[in-house]
Design an enzyme around this catalytic site. Structure first.
Site, short mmCIF file in Angstrom:
data_model
loop_
_atom_site.label_atom_id
_atom_site.label_comp_id
_atom_site.label_asym_id
_atom_site.label_seq_id
_atom_site.Cartn_x
_atom_site.Cartn_y
_atom_site.Cartn_z
N GLY A 1 0.85 -1.60 -0.15
CA GLY A 1 -0.27 -0.32 -0.15
C GLY A 1 0.79 1.56 -0.55
O GLY A 1 0.30 1.96 0.28
N LYS B 1 5.60 19.43 -4.94
CA LYS B 1 6.06 19.98 -4.02
C LYS B 1 6.79 20.96 -3.88
O LYS B 1 6.61 21.57 -3.16
CB LYS B 1 6.00 19.20 -2.99
CG LYS B 1 5.15 18.10 -2.52
CD LYS B 1 5.50 16.88 -2.05
CE LYS B 1 4.38 15.93 -1.54
NZ LYS B 1 4.76 14.59 -1.62
N GLY C 1 0.61 9.95 4.89
CA GLY C 1 -0.95 9.41 5.73
C GLY C 1 -1.38 9.88 6.67
O GLY C 1 -1.44 11.19 6.56
#
Lengths: 313, 173
Positions: free
Chosen positions: A187, A205, A297
């Protein structure tokens, strides 16, 4: 603060889950097809259970969330390129209504920074974007603290998926396809890994870092990008023999912004392992600053979002 | 306190054709803090005096080089030239692609001419089963402050030969 959360992916859901702990109420949440609104605050459990069970967050239309009575809009819909919609439109609606905007979505500030800034100038609301660069790492707050004009360069490992692949390839001598499949099983990489392995995510970014440091003018097209798919194990072996390794490094300096695989000493601060990210700033008076941590996350990124909410007045 | 960066140097030595002579010539370098980068040992060609010319590339802290040359001379090694060209910086890059088709020997010669760089080391490996994706590590000694020029020349070379370059970060070159 009363929050409206646009987007119910990993980050949106974590913001919903953690907002109460930070002393904030989520009064509206929307995903791409549904919304839940409660003027006196939503119960995160109820919304999250419904999202899990039925795939929708509530019985309302996403537009209802934008129309709710909130203080700050958290934009956490998926990053899109070009016009950065629908995220840009959500931010625009909030600023037009003199509300604050906290972005987890990179699109609006990577691709349309000037437009976002122009809207913010006309609004009583403020725009913050800590979560868009380096997940949990307070990179933009640090640049703000140092003063963007005193940051002479920024560089770092800005994509955990590409870093996982390169560091696994180097450590195990495995080829790209093998490690990619492993990353997908874990994942760590998406089914379509293009965005990460071709350097696009890191480049977005970089564009944001360049916009913050130089006051705007950058988009994805202004970043020179090369991904990691052309780095074979033999190149990593040669680097290793020489006490070096290869990392996908994003760089912003006076000359512009670029992303590409670069040789770094194997024990260098920038040679982080696995999915870790690092942002390194060169400053005029304070030397070099290194900030490393989890670059992705749900809870990690939500913590950056909620830190931004706390910075709003 | 960080140690001063190593500098690359080139030494030309002449050795007598006797067993153990090369080792005898190299140990004063290591003993005095030098790090050998490459040794070009032309065993077939002799100098007019019947000796074997050897070219040694090494790197060492800036203050050690004179000490190394003195130690070599003390050990009876003939030092013909110490740093005839003073190279201040070293740059290492990786090249990836069809290196056989790229015919690099000629290209590296050009690089030395136009970028005032010296090829210190060139190491090639093959990717098993992938003929068009071999990797090479190229180490260049360049004049102080001209690492950027050398990198630009490497980039041009790679573009021309359709190779990918993995560059060092500036400052860590």
């Amino acid at each position: 603060m009363r929050l409206a959360v646009m987007g119910a992916g990993a980050v949106g859901r974590s913001v919903l889950d953690l907002a109460g702990e930070y002393g904030h109420d989520v009064v509206a949440v929307a995903d791409s097809g549904s919304a839940a609104v409660a003027e006196d605050g939503l119960d995160p459990e109820v919304v999250l259970d419904r999202k899990r069970a039925e795939g929708s967050v509530g019985g309302g239309d996403p537009a209802d969330a934008l129309a709710a009575d909130y203080d700050a809009l958290v934009e956490a819909t998926p990053t899109t390129l070009g016009d950065a919609e629908p995220g840009f439109g959500h931010a625009e609606a909030a600023l037009d209504a003199d509300r604050h905007v906290v972005l987890a979505n990179k699109g609006p500030v990577a691709e349309r920074y000037g437009d976002v800034r122009a809207l913010a100038r006309e609004s009583a609301g403020e725009v913050r974007m800590e979560a868009t660069v380096g997940g949990a790492i307070p990179a933009l707050a640090t640049i703000e603290g140092v003063g963007p004009e005193r940051v002479t360069a920024a560089r770092g490992v800005l994509n955990g998926t590409a870093n996982f692949i390169l560091s696994r390839m180097a450590a195990e001598g495995l080829n790209y396809e093998h490690v990619l499949a492993e990353a997908q099983d874990l994942g760590v990489a998406e089914a379509d890994p293009t965005f990460d392995v071709e350097g696009t995510d890191a480049a977005l970014k970089c564009a944001i870092l360049a916009n913050v440091i130089h006051g705007g003018g950058y988009g994805l097209a202004d970043v020179d990008v090369e991904g990691i798919t052309n780095v074979p194990p033999s190149a990593l072996d040669l680097a290793d023999e020489d006490g070096r390794t290869v990392r996908l490094i994003g760089e912003v300096d006076q000359d512009g912004a670029r992303v590409g695989p670069r040789l770094v000493p194997e024990n260098d601060t920038l040679a982080v392992s696995g999915t870790m990210n690092i942002v390194q700033l060169e400053t005029e008076h304070a030397g070099r600053l290194n900030l490393s941590g989890r670059g992705a996350g749900g809870p990690e990124t939500a913590s950056a979002v909620l830190a931004d909410v706390s910075r709003l007045d | 306190v960080s140690e001063p960066a190593n500098r690359a140097h080139t030494l030309r030595l002449e050795l007598t054709d006797e067993p153990g002579e090369l080792l005898r010539a190299l140990s004063p370098i290591a003993d005095n803090g030098g790090n050998l980068l490459s040794i070009f040992h032309e065993r077939g060609s002799l100098t007019p005096r019947g000796r074997i010319p050897v070219e040694v590339d090494l790197e060492c802290p800036p203050d050690r080089f004179d000490q190394i040359v003195d130690a070599l001379r003390d050990a009876g090694v003939t030092v013909i030239a110490a740093d005839a060209e003073r190279y201040g910086d070293a740059v290492t890059v990786l090249l990836v692609g069809d290196l056989v088709a790229a015919d690099l020997s000629d290209a590296l010669g050009q690089l030395e001419e136009c970028a005032s760089a010296s090829v210190v080391d060139f190491t090639l490996t093959d990717e098993p089963g992938q003929d068009d994706r071999a990797s090479a590590r190229l180490r260049l000694a360049v004049a102080s402050g001209s690492a950027d020029d050398a990198l630009a020349a490497v980039r041009d070379l790679a573009d021309e030969k359709d190779l990918h370059v993995v560059e060092p970060l500036v400052g860590d070159a």
